[in-house]
Design a protein around this motif. Structure first.
Motif, PDB file in Angstrom:
ATOM      1  N   SER A   1      21.041  53.993  64.346  1.00 60.24           N
ATOM      2  CA  SER A   1      21.579  53.213  63.232  1.00 60.24           C
ATOM      3  C   SER A   1      21.780  54.104  62.005  1.00 60.24           C
ATOM      4  O   SER A   1      22.774  53.970  61.288  1.00 60.24           O
ATOM      5  CB  SER A   1      20.638  52.062  62.885  1.00 60.24           C
ATOM      6  OG  SER A   1      20.569  51.130  63.934  1.00 60.24           O
TER       7      SER A   1
ATOM      8  N   ASN B   1      29.399  41.006  60.339  1.00 54.65           N
ATOM      9  CA  ASN B   1      29.151  42.379  60.786  1.00 54.65           C
ATOM     10  C   ASN B   1      30.425  43.222  60.677  1.00 54.65           C
ATOM     11  O   ASN B   1      30.990  43.680  61.676  1.00 54.65           O
ATOM     12  CB  ASN B   1      28.631  42.369  62.223  1.00 54.65           C
ATOM     13  CG  ASN B   1      27.848  43.622  62.558  1.00 54.65           C
ATOM     14  OD1 ASN B   1      27.948  44.620  61.865  1.00 54.65           O
ATOM     15  ND2 ASN B   1      27.089  43.569  63.624  1.00 54.65           N
TER      16      ASN B   1
ATOM     17  N   SER C   1      27.137  52.111  67.639  1.00 57.62           N
ATOM     18  CA  SER C   1      26.780  50.857  66.983  1.00 57.62           C
ATOM     19  C   SER C   1      26.606  49.725  67.985  1.00 57.62           C
ATOM     20  O   SER C   1      25.720  48.885  67.852  1.00 57.62           O
ATOM     21  CB  SER C   1      27.830  50.480  65.932  1.00 57.62           C
ATOM     22  OG  SER C   1      29.098  50.287  66.530  1.00 57.62           O
TER      23      SER C   1
ATOM     24  N   ILE D   1      23.194  47.365  69.168  1.00 55.93           N
ATOM     25  CA  ILE D   1      23.151  45.913  69.364  1.00 55.93           C
ATOM     26  C   ILE D   1      22.613  45.579  70.749  1.00 55.93           C
ATOM     27  O   ILE D   1      21.857  44.626  70.928  1.00 55.93           O
ATOM     28  CB  ILE D   1      24.553  45.308  69.159  1.00 55.93           C
ATOM     29  CG1 ILE D   1      24.942  45.410  67.675  1.00 55.93           C
ATOM     30  CG2 ILE D   1      24.603  43.852  69.610  1.00 55.93           C
ATOM     31  CD1 ILE D   1      26.340  44.939  67.360  1.00 55.93           C
TER      32      ILE D   1
ATOM     33  N   TYR E   1      18.985  45.921  70.640  1.00 53.10           N
ATOM     34  CA  TYR E   1      18.512  44.777  69.856  1.00 53.10           C
ATOM     35  C   TYR E   1      18.414  43.526  70.742  1.00 53.10           C
ATOM     36  O   TYR E   1      17.419  42.800  70.725  1.00 53.10           O
ATOM     37  CB  TYR E   1      19.504  44.569  68.711  1.00 53.10           C
ATOM     38  CG  TYR E   1      19.099  43.577  67.658  1.00 53.10           C
ATOM     39  CD1 TYR E   1      17.993  43.804  66.856  1.00 53.10           C
ATOM     40  CD2 TYR E   1      19.851  42.439  67.439  1.00 53.10           C
ATOM     41  CE1 TYR E   1      17.629  42.910  65.871  1.00 53.10           C
ATOM     42  CE2 TYR E   1      19.509  41.532  66.461  1.00 53.10           C
ATOM     43  CZ  TYR E   1      18.397  41.775  65.679  1.00 53.10           C
ATOM     44  OH  TYR E   1      18.044  40.876  64.704  1.00 53.10           O
TER      45      TYR E   1
ATOM     46  N   ASN F   1      24.030  42.529  60.893  1.00 53.84           N
ATOM     47  CA  ASN F   1      22.696  43.035  61.228  1.00 53.84           C
ATOM     48  C   ASN F   1      21.793  43.090  60.000  1.00 53.84           C
ATOM     49  O   ASN F   1      20.575  42.977  60.100  1.00 53.84           O
ATOM     50  CB  ASN F   1      22.805  44.442  61.820  1.00 53.84           C
ATOM     51  CG  ASN F   1      23.421  44.446  63.198  1.00 53.84           C
ATOM     52  OD1 ASN F   1      24.135  43.523  63.578  1.00 53.84           O
ATOM     53  ND2 ASN F   1      23.163  45.486  63.952  1.00 53.84           N
TER      54      ASN F   1
ATOM     55  N   SER G   1      16.826  37.273  63.514  1.00 52.67           N
ATOM     56  CA  SER G   1      17.105  38.054  64.719  1.00 52.67           C
ATOM     57  C   SER G   1      17.819  37.205  65.764  1.00 52.67           C
ATOM     58  O   SER G   1      18.771  37.662  66.406  1.00 52.67           O
ATOM     59  CB  SER G   1      15.799  38.607  65.303  1.00 52.67           C
ATOM     60  OG  SER G   1      15.152  39.454  64.382  1.00 52.67           O
TER      61      SER G   1
ATOM     62  N   VAL H   1      21.513  36.627  64.584  1.00 57.88           N
ATOM     63  CA  VAL H   1      22.346  37.819  64.776  1.00 57.88           C
ATOM     64  C   VAL H   1      22.640  38.020  66.259  1.00 57.88           C
ATOM     65  O   VAL H   1      23.783  38.298  66.655  1.00 57.88           O
ATOM     66  CB  VAL H   1      21.655  39.068  64.193  1.00 57.88           C
ATOM     67  CG1 VAL H   1      22.417  40.336  64.585  1.00 57.88           C
ATOM     68  CG2 VAL H   1      21.552  38.967  62.678  1.00 57.88           C
TER      69      VAL H   1
ATOM     70  N   THR I   1      26.352  37.483  68.007  1.00 58.21           N
ATOM     71  CA  THR I   1      26.906  38.702  68.603  1.00 58.21           C
ATOM     72  C   THR I   1      27.343  38.455  70.037  1.00 58.21           C
ATOM     73  O   THR I   1      28.438  38.855  70.453  1.00 58.21           O
ATOM     74  CB  THR I   1      25.881  39.847  68.557  1.00 58.21           C
ATOM     75  OG1 THR I   1      25.558  40.142  67.192  1.00 58.21           O
ATOM     76  CG2 THR I   1      26.438  41.099  69.215  1.00 58.21           C
TER      77      THR I   1
END
Length: 301
Positions: free
Chosen positions: A35, A106, A198, A202, A205, A262, A279, A282, A286
């Protein structure tokens, strides 16, 4: 469908990050390092590359129009964010998170790679204007929303590398300042890291979430569909009738259709907000955006 192939490519990147994380090859610590590279190196290089390697021309009036449109869109999203928690009857302690998810998309992690893939480097100049306003808003309204007792404006964070590179890109463009070829090549190479890195972040994540549980929160699911489908479709009905610039309309569509930023989760973690809800929001937006963004593009463009 205009965005279908770029979204499939981004989904592949997400899947690689997800799979690597599940196998223990990548973890949260590793994703933070990636990141940092994306935020401080790749994304700024992507913005600068649009200027030094781009072949298109954007007139001063068009840049002014873009600034006005960006201000109206982002300001409108902030106003909408005040109403969304009440529309979905969100608990008082979670209203700040829902406001952040409503107001901030985002643009950097997903918006820039999609804009680059679909509309080319020239369109990133338009996107740079949105990025500058985004940073100002998220470090002012965003922090005040997540923690009402937060004092003052964090000017040091507003004028971060992303904003500085955007300003530099516009200055280079407007003043037609020549840059050496090695610099142009470096910016081009580094900019290519943005999308894969990027999206892998994700994916890492998402690997920490139980994906089935994301779809069991009815309120969050309805909110996400409203944010990803209803809001961009309705907004674009107005924009395409007011703005006579196809590329700018396309950038607006991507900005409006991208998932929750994010930064929502990052601010919640830093300022003791509901990090778990942030969280989940997001992650869910996504996952859904892989389908909803091409659908929005098909319906409005």
């Amino acid at each position: 469908m205009l965005l279908l192939q770029p979204m499939i490519v981004l989904f592949i990147y997400i899947a690689i990050g997800y799979g690597a994380a599940k196998k223990g090859i990548m973890d949260e610590s590793f994703s933070k390092k990636i990141s940092w590279v994306v935020i401080n190196v790749a994304n700024p290089a992507l913005t600068l590359s649009a200027v030094v390697n781009g072949e298109g021309t954007i007139k001063g009036k068009e840049l002014l129009l873009t600034a006005i449109v960006a201000l109206v869109i982002l300001g409108g999203m902030v106003l909408l964010s005040l109403a969304m928690p009440f529309l979905f009857r969100v608990k008082k302690e979670q209203r700040g998170i829902y406001r952040l998810m409503s107001a901030f998309n985002n643009i950097g992690f997903m918006g820039f790679p999609v804009i680059m893939a679909v509309y080319g480097q020239e369109a990133l100049l338009y996107a740079a204007i949105f990025t500058m306003l985004f940073n100002v808003l998220i470090y002012t309204y965003g922090i005040q929303t997540i923690q009402k007792e937060a004092k003052g404006i964090e000017w040091g964070k507003i004028f971060n590398i992303g904003v500085v590179s955007s300003i530099l890109a516009i200055v280079l463009y407007l003043m037609r300042i020549p840059t050496p070829e090695f610099f142009n090549m470096a910016m081009s190479g580094l900019s290519g890291l943005t999308a894969p890195l990027s999206m892998m972040v994700i994916g890492i994540y998402l690997s920490e979430m139980r994906l089935k549980e994301l779809f069991l929160d009815t309120r969050l699911l309805l909110f996400s569909l409203t944010k990803l489908l209803v809001v961009p479709i309705l907004a674009m009905q107005v924009i395409v009738r007011v703005v006579d610039n196809a590329m700018l309309c396309g950038v607006c569509m991507v900005v409006l259709a991208t998932p929750a930023a994010n930064m929502t989760a990052m601010l919640a973690q830093q300022y003791e907000g509901d990090y778990e809800m942030a969280s989940k929001g997001v992650a869910l937006t996504t996952v859904l955006s892989v389908v909803t963004m091409p659908l929005v593009s098909f319906l409005v463009m």
